[in-house]
Write an enzyme that holds these catalytic residues in place. Structure first.
Site, PDB file in Angstrom:
ATOM      1  N   SER A  29     -31.810  36.746 -37.043  1.00 46.60           N
ATOM      2  CA  SER A  29     -31.511  38.030 -36.389  1.00 46.60           C
ATOM      3  C   SER A  29     -32.720  38.937 -36.226  1.00 46.60           C
ATOM      4  CB  SER A  29     -30.379  38.752 -37.120  1.00 46.60           C
ATOM      5  OG  SER A  29     -30.252  38.303 -38.433  1.00 46.60           O
ATOM      6  N   ARG A  31     -35.564  38.324 -34.553  1.00 43.57           N
ATOM      7  CA  ARG A  31     -36.513  38.051 -33.470  1.00 43.57           C
ATOM      8  C   ARG A  31     -36.650  39.260 -32.532  1.00 43.57           C
ATOM      9  NH1 ARG A  31     -33.905  35.152 -28.811  1.00 43.57           N
ATOM     10  NH2 ARG A  31     -31.902  36.180 -28.824  1.00 43.57           N
ATOM     11  N   CYS A  52      -9.914  55.012  -7.119  1.00 46.56           N
ATOM     12  CA  CYS A  52      -9.537  53.868  -7.960  1.00 46.56           C
ATOM     13  C   CYS A  52      -8.253  53.228  -7.458  1.00 46.56           C
ATOM     14  CB  CYS A  52      -9.352  54.351  -9.400  1.00 46.56           C
ATOM     15  SG  CYS A  52      -8.508  53.150 -10.456  1.00 46.56           S
ATOM     16  N   CYS A  55      -5.166  53.703 -10.106  1.00 48.27           N
ATOM     17  CA  CYS A  55      -4.570  54.998 -10.455  1.00 48.27           C
ATOM     18  C   CYS A  55      -3.241  55.196  -9.711  1.00 48.27           C
ATOM     19  CB  CYS A  55      -5.534  56.128 -10.089  1.00 48.27           C
ATOM     20  SG  CYS A  55      -6.782  56.477 -11.359  1.00 48.27           S
ATOM     21  N   ALA A  61      -5.892  47.604  -1.813  1.00 45.31           N
ATOM     22  CA  ALA A  61      -6.571  46.889  -0.728  1.00 45.31           C
ATOM     23  C   ALA A  61      -5.587  46.314   0.297  1.00 45.31           C
ATOM     24  CB  ALA A  61      -7.427  45.766  -1.309  1.00 45.31           C
ATOM     25  N   HIS A 115      -6.990  57.311 -15.968  1.00 44.32           N
ATOM     26  CA  HIS A 115      -8.166  56.538 -15.588  1.00 44.32           C
ATOM     27  C   HIS A 115      -9.231  56.537 -16.677  1.00 44.32           C
ATOM     28  CE1 HIS A 115     -10.834  54.701 -12.582  1.00 44.32           C
ATOM     29  NE2 HIS A 115     -11.792  55.540 -12.942  1.00 44.32           N
ATOM     30  N   ASN A 155     -10.246  41.982 -19.725  1.00 43.25           N
ATOM     31  CA  ASN A 155     -11.699  42.070 -19.684  1.00 43.25           C
ATOM     32  C   ASN A 155     -12.040  43.538 -19.755  1.00 43.25           C
ATOM     33  OD1 ASN A 155     -12.174  39.294 -19.284  1.00 43.25           O
ATOM     34  ND2 ASN A 155     -11.743  39.502 -17.101  1.00 43.25           N
ATOM     35  N   SER A 163     -13.796  44.564 -13.044  1.00 42.64           N
ATOM     36  CA  SER A 163     -14.220  45.085 -11.748  1.00 42.64           C
ATOM     37  C   SER A 163     -13.794  46.538 -11.546  1.00 42.64           C
ATOM     38  CB  SER A 163     -13.673  44.199 -10.625  1.00 42.64           C
ATOM     39  OG  SER A 163     -12.289  43.991 -10.783  1.00 42.64           O
ATOM     40  N   HIS A 166     -10.612  51.458 -14.960  1.00 37.42           N
ATOM     41  CA  HIS A 166      -9.251  51.904 -15.301  1.00 37.42           C
ATOM     42  C   HIS A 166      -8.669  50.929 -16.342  1.00 37.42           C
ATOM     43  CE1 HIS A 166      -5.594  54.256 -14.019  1.00 37.42           C
ATOM     44  NE2 HIS A 166      -5.075  53.341 -14.817  1.00 37.42           N
ATOM     45  N   HIS A 168      -6.860  48.298 -17.946  1.00 38.23           N
ATOM     46  CA  HIS A 168      -5.921  47.304 -17.402  1.00 38.23           C
ATOM     47  C   HIS A 168      -6.213  45.927 -17.962  1.00 38.23           C
ATOM     48  CE1 HIS A 168      -9.381  46.333 -14.841  1.00 38.23           C
ATOM     49  NE2 HIS A 168      -8.746  45.239 -14.463  1.00 38.23           N
ATOM     50  N   GLN A 170      -4.801  41.525 -17.448  1.00 40.45           N
ATOM     51  CA  GLN A 170      -4.327  40.599 -16.435  1.00 40.45           C
ATOM     52  C   GLN A 170      -3.410  39.552 -17.064  1.00 40.45           C
ATOM     53  OE1 GLN A 170      -7.130  39.125 -13.501  1.00 40.45           O
ATOM     54  NE2 GLN A 170      -8.788  40.266 -14.459  1.00 40.45           N
ATOM     55  N   HIS A 300      -7.254  36.511 -29.605  1.00 40.92           N
ATOM     56  CA  HIS A 300      -8.707  36.427 -29.784  1.00 40.92           C
ATOM     57  C   HIS A 300      -9.392  37.642 -29.160  1.00 40.92           C
ATOM     58  CE1 HIS A 300      -8.645  32.156 -30.943  1.00 40.92           C
ATOM     59  NE2 HIS A 300      -7.819  31.935 -29.948  1.00 40.92           N
ATOM     60  N   PHE A 314     -26.436  36.231 -25.633  1.00 33.34           N
ATOM     61  CA  PHE A 314     -26.340  35.450 -24.411  1.00 33.34           C
ATOM     62  C   PHE A 314     -25.875  34.036 -24.740  1.00 33.34           C
ATOM     63  CE2 PHE A 314     -29.104  38.883 -23.245  1.00 33.34           C
ATOM     64  CZ  PHE A 314     -28.790  39.134 -21.923  1.00 33.34           C
ATOM     65  N   GLN A 325     -23.754  29.039 -30.360  1.00 31.44           N
ATOM     66  CA  GLN A 325     -24.681  29.331 -31.462  1.00 31.44           C
ATOM     67  C   GLN A 325     -24.588  30.809 -31.785  1.00 31.44           C
ATOM     68  OE1 GLN A 325     -27.629  31.276 -31.317  1.00 31.44           O
ATOM     69  NE2 GLN A 325     -28.430  30.751 -33.322  1.00 31.44           N
TER      70      GLN A 325
HETATM   71  O1  G1P Z   1     -34.984  32.051 -27.698  1.00 33.96           O
HETATM   72  P1  G1P Z   1     -34.713  33.077 -26.655  1.00 33.96           P
HETATM   73  O2  G1P Z   1     -35.179  32.685 -25.272  1.00 33.96           O
HETATM   74  O3  G1P Z   1     -35.205  34.415 -27.041  1.00 33.96           O
HETATM   75  O4  G1P Z   1     -33.115  33.196 -26.628  1.00 33.96           O
HETATM   76  C1  G1P Z   1     -32.274  32.831 -25.573  1.00 33.96           C
HETATM   77  O5  G1P Z   1     -31.955  31.447 -25.612  1.00 33.96           O
HETATM   78  C2  G1P Z   1     -31.247  30.977 -26.759  1.00 33.96           C
HETATM   79  C3  G1P Z   1     -30.881  29.529 -26.553  1.00 33.96           C
HETATM   80  O6  G1P Z   1     -30.073  29.319 -25.409  1.00 33.96           O
HETATM   81  C4  G1P Z   1     -29.992  31.816 -27.033  1.00 33.96           C
HETATM   82  O7  G1P Z   1     -29.463  31.444 -28.284  1.00 33.96           O
HETATM   83  C5  G1P Z   1     -30.293  33.313 -27.028  1.00 33.96           C
HETATM   84  O8  G1P Z   1     -29.076  34.032 -27.124  1.00 33.96           O
HETATM   85  C6  G1P Z   1     -31.017  33.671 -25.726  1.00 33.96           C
HETATM   86  O9  G1P Z   1     -31.327  35.039 -25.676  1.00 33.96           O
HETATM   87  O1  G1P Z   2     -10.013  39.943 -11.645  1.00 35.14           O
HETATM   88  P1  G1P Z   2     -11.246  40.672 -12.039  1.00 35.14           P
HETATM   89  O2  G1P Z   2     -11.075  41.584 -13.219  1.00 35.14           O
HETATM   90  O3  G1P Z   2     -11.880  41.369 -10.888  1.00 35.14           O
HETATM   91  O4  G1P Z   2     -12.263  39.506 -12.454  1.00 35.14           O
HETATM   92  C1  G1P Z   2     -12.768  39.255 -13.726  1.00 35.14           C
HETATM   93  O5  G1P Z   2     -11.868  38.464 -14.490  1.00 35.14           O
HETATM   94  C2  G1P Z   2     -11.606  37.146 -14.010  1.00 35.14           C
HETATM   95  C3  G1P Z   2     -10.761  36.434 -15.029  1.00 35.14           C
HETATM   96  O6  G1P Z   2     -11.389  36.304 -16.272  1.00 35.14           O
HETATM   97  C4  G1P Z   2     -12.881  36.373 -13.711  1.00 35.14           C
HETATM   98  O7  G1P Z   2     -12.551  35.182 -13.026  1.00 35.14           O
HETATM   99  C5  G1P Z   2     -13.867  37.183 -12.876  1.00 35.14           C
HETATM  100  O8  G1P Z   2     -15.082  36.468 -12.751  1.00 35.14           O
HETATM  101  C6  G1P Z   2     -14.091  38.537 -13.538  1.00 35.14           C
HETATM  102  O9  G1P Z   2     -14.981  39.326 -12.775  1.00 35.14           O
END
Ligand code: G1P
Ligand code: G1P
Lengths: 341, 341
Positions: A29, A31, A52, A55, A61, A115, A155, A163, A166, A168, A170, A300, A314, A325
């Protein structure tokens, strides 16, 4: 050579719900970071945003107008990834190209007319109405003969692809059981056949004894960081009682479910002093008409943040090509969250 | 009801390399976007950056000084996720908590001394030196008795978690075979047992006949969008000849490999007129001493961009909890890339 210490040395942990492994690097942690930082959205949203499409009273759309809803509101997604009218069919070439048509329904659920709120800002009694709607939708969609699985999720935050800010969530309901719940079905049913108890009941018993990965609990639910967590502050909400789906939850449990979500999301917001982004969702038994005595409903939370409101984990190169990882251990992450209670 | 049309109706496609499915929603690309946009980094990097820990002659975090390297440069990652000295050991509780120590080595490979380049800017002869180094490293690390798998990869662009824009890749070599190559091993060996040819040879033959998913090719390699691609512009580079790992590549094939990477990354850069981000990596046979006649080396490119240099595909709620999902079809994505040649 020193002895293997799970708080210090690289190791793999096994996820018994999926039958998969995660690589843990406790020492990593520190780095330096010159990479991407997220922009934090300072929360200056109005209670009502005329631009929005979620709302109350606004036009969406497709030209429809939202009602002036007082609590929750559900409608079919105007840009649905699944369609009820998809014709049946399949396509294959030497078993190497294989496609199958997929029918389904995608819905959007507004958690509140406001909102500017998120689940953590809402009253427990208001969150309870969201739970009621989830239950209703699971039963209604699951009862359709062509629906085998109902995925309820949220999400939260633009970093998680939401996106619209607000509040929400799904629901995607479809004719196949997707990969993740299919793996959980296999693992949970096999465990139940062998042990006569649900995998998550036995797992929860261990966690309640060890205590190191617990975050918050109430009479009916426990939120904890699973031993095999992938995301830095990933949690799972497990009901103490073994039941398979929202059709089987009691009234009292619904209140407790709202309560645990309120508490967990509030702790999350405190962690980096930001409206904490995540994707969250309920896994429950398939609605394909089969019997699943081993299924134990759970929720989850997959939050991306790692070190601050702007530095996330990432899941990229190694994670996409090898295994997930993580850097900090689940135990130290849980300790940090408990420290905010 | 109309008949099932793969270019129009939602469907699932099967990935025979992993034994998993992806949900495809061809009609969904028109939805509005009010969510997160990436910031594009206008490329104004200097050839040499005194603050970059990967540039020649600079000092790294651990106090070591980089040599004044003229082409490529490899060193052990100062913040490695895997360590060679991890003591052996394991931990288990009722089979529900399971951990195993994992030994390994993480290396960083600088592709060029120039801070301002990427693979697509480099000469084919310079990329060839990167291929040489990959081969050398695969053989050297794979020969260690405790290394069962060598994962070579690159995270390009801050959106893919790259912590430094200097052109570089990584190698994580470890004592277990990670999940993704383990699944590919199972699928490829089973196919080979049954058919006496590699899965990817037979698959490539179909693609060369259908042509709709091809992107670029040369005498020894083909780059195409797999039928089961998850990311919008995901590609796979497949050698025409069936061989399992970089220890078996010929000299002529190494030149051709450099050439196909140069061409593919150049097409990518043209697509949204930006230095195209991706995670890419080579999958090849494990180095655990066993025989893998079915393994067919290949390289995956997983780029996140969907519609522009700033709008990416999010693998979030449904994708994390259900199945990967894509909007545009692989066929239309390949057509767009071919149009840029
Ligand atoms: O080692 P880096 O380039 O700093 O780190 C990047 O690649 C790694 C391997 O895919 C990931 O675990 C890290 O989350 C990402 O930021
Ligand atoms: O429908 P939304 O909220 O615009 O879309 C979001 O959730 C979806 C379901 O996880 C994903 O497929 C989309 O990539 C993400 O942007």
């Amino acid at each position: 050579m020193s002895t293997f210490d799970i708080t210090e040395h690289s190791h793999r942990r096994f996820n018994p719900l999926l039958g998969e492994w995660v690589l843990v690097s406790p020492h990593r942690s520190k780095r330096p970071w010159q990479g991407q930082q997220e922009t934090t959205e300072k929360d200056t949203r109005p209670e009502y945003d005329p631009g929005c499409y979620l709302c109350p009273t606004n036009v969406r759309a497709n030209g429809e107008t939202n009602p002036d809803y007082p609590s929750t509101f559900v409608f079919v997604n105007d840009f649905a990834a699944l369609q009820a009218e998809s014709p049946a069919g399949s396509f294959t070439k030497q078993g190497l190209l294989q496609a199958q048509s997929e029918r389904g329904i995608c819905k959007v659920i507004c958690f509140s007319p406001r909102h500017d709120l998120t689940l953590s800002d809402m009253e427990t009694s208001e969150i309870r109405k969201v739970v009621d709607l989830w239950q209703e939708q699971y039963l209604e969609l699951g009862a359709l003969d062509y629906i085998s699985y109902v995925q309820i999720f949220e999400n939260k935050g633009s970093v998680m692809g939401s996106s619209n800010p607000h509040p929400h969530g799904q629901i995607w309901a479809q004719s196949s059981v997707p990969g993740e719940p299919a793996k959980e079905t296999e693992q949970q049913e096999a465990y139940f056949q062998q042990n006569g108890r649900s995998l998550l009941s036995d797992y929860l018993a261990i966690e309640l004894e060890e205590k190191t990965r617990l975050v918050v609990e109430n009479e009916h639910f426990v939120a904890l960081i699973p031993f095999w967590a992938v995301w830095p502050f990933e949690t799972i909400i497990i009901p103490r009682r073994h039941f398979g789906h929202l059709g089987q939850i009691t009234d009292e449990e619904k209140d407790a479910y709202a309560d645990i979500m309120k508490r967990l999301s509030s702790v999350y917001d405190k962690l980096f002093d930001t409206s904490f982004p995540y994707s969250a969702g309920i896994h429950q038994s398939p609605t394909d008409g089969k019997d699943y005595p081993g299924w134990h409903l759970h929720m989850h939370f997959y939050p991306p943040l790692l070190r601050s409101a702007t530095v996330k984990k990432f899941m990229v190169g190694y994670e996409l090509l090898g295994d997930p990882q993580r850097d900090i251990t689940p135990e130290s992450a849980a300790e940090r969250l408990r420290g905010l209670l």
